[in-house]
Design a protein around this motif. Structure first.
Motif, short mmCIF file in Angstrom:
data_model
loop_
_atom_site.label_atom_id
_atom_site.label_comp_id
_atom_site.label_asym_id
_atom_site.label_seq_id
_atom_site.Cartn_x
_atom_site.Cartn_y
_atom_site.Cartn_z
N GLN A 104 0.90 -1.39 -0.02
CA GLN A 104 -0.01 0.13 0.01
C GLN A 104 0.70 1.37 0.02
N GLY A 105 0.62 1.99 -0.89
CA GLY A 105 1.14 3.57 -0.86
C GLY A 105 2.49 3.44 -1.48
N SER A 138 0.70 2.17 13.58
CA SER A 138 1.00 1.61 12.14
C SER A 138 1.19 2.93 11.23
N ALA A 139 1.18 4.07 11.75
CA ALA A 139 1.05 5.29 10.91
C ALA A 139 2.24 5.26 10.01
N ASP A 162 1.76 3.40 6.83
CA ASP A 162 1.23 4.25 5.83
C ASP A 162 1.90 5.43 5.26
N SER A 163 2.56 6.39 6.06
CA SER A 163 3.13 7.51 5.59
C SER A 163 4.53 7.07 4.92
N GLY A 198 4.89 4.16 3.07
CA GLY A 198 4.11 3.41 1.77
C GLY A 198 4.89 2.27 2.09
N LYS A 231 3.41 -0.73 3.81
CA LYS A 231 2.48 -1.83 4.32
C LYS A 231 2.08 -2.75 3.35
N ALA A 271 0.14 -5.55 1.74
CA ALA A 271 -1.40 -5.47 1.69
C ALA A 271 -1.98 -6.87 1.66
#
Length: 166
Positions: free
Chosen positions: A14-15, A111-112, A115-116, A118, A120, A122
């Motif tokens: 993700q990201g 878990s931020a 995400d920040s 990119g 994670k 999926a």
């Protein structure tokens, strides 16, 4: 969404990694002593984020050892190994291996970071963990290098990451 492989099988991530030339996203991780570890803690220093699924896998352990060894001659760079491993696992591993040229930090409280940055994963058997990536950040907090390793079981490009901070 990026795509990498795990032992040849496609895996979605993700990201996107922070772009070269952009300001590195702030983060709050947990250090071996359970204290907060933030990007601001490294202000004015060159920083490599060595991001991976778990220090208890062969490739992740190898990259931790490799960066530790390469820091013998580089007191101008801090390497921060990041995964969802508990701080106790990092302490056990680094203590048993005698690794003291790197720092470690866990995403277990937040878990931020996944995400920040990119990273994670999926889907697949490692879903929810960090993908293998390296982000190099200069003294001004700018991203100067990034690598999302195409095959999770492969080691990152150490020379390229370190050269970006020369």
């Amino acid at each position: 969404m990026a795509s990498v492989t795990l032992q040849g099988n496609p895996v979605s991530v993700q990201g996107d990694l922070p772009a070269v030339g952009s300001q590195a996203p702030d983060f709050r991780l947990t250090g071996q002593d359970l204290s907060d570890v933030k990007l601001a803690d490294f202000a004015g220093k060159k920083l490599i984020l060595n991001i991976y699924p778990s220090v208890d896998t062969g490739t992740c352990a190898a990259s931790t050892r490799q960066f530790n060894e390469r820091m013998n001659d580089r007191d101008d760079v801090v390497v921060l190994c990041v995964s969802q491993d508990l701080p106790f696992a990092f302490a056990r591993f680094c203590g048993a291996e005698g690794l003291d040229n790197i720092k470690t930090a866990s995403t277990f409280r937040s878990s931020a970071f996944l995400d920040s940055y990119g990273v994670k994963i999926a889907d697949g058997p490692l879903a929810g963990l960090c993908a293998r990536a390296v982000v190099a950040i200069d003294e001004q907090g700018k991203v100067v290098y990034n690598q999302l390793v195409a095959e999770i079981a492969d080691e990152p490009d150490y020379e390229a990451a370190l050269s970006a901070l020369s």
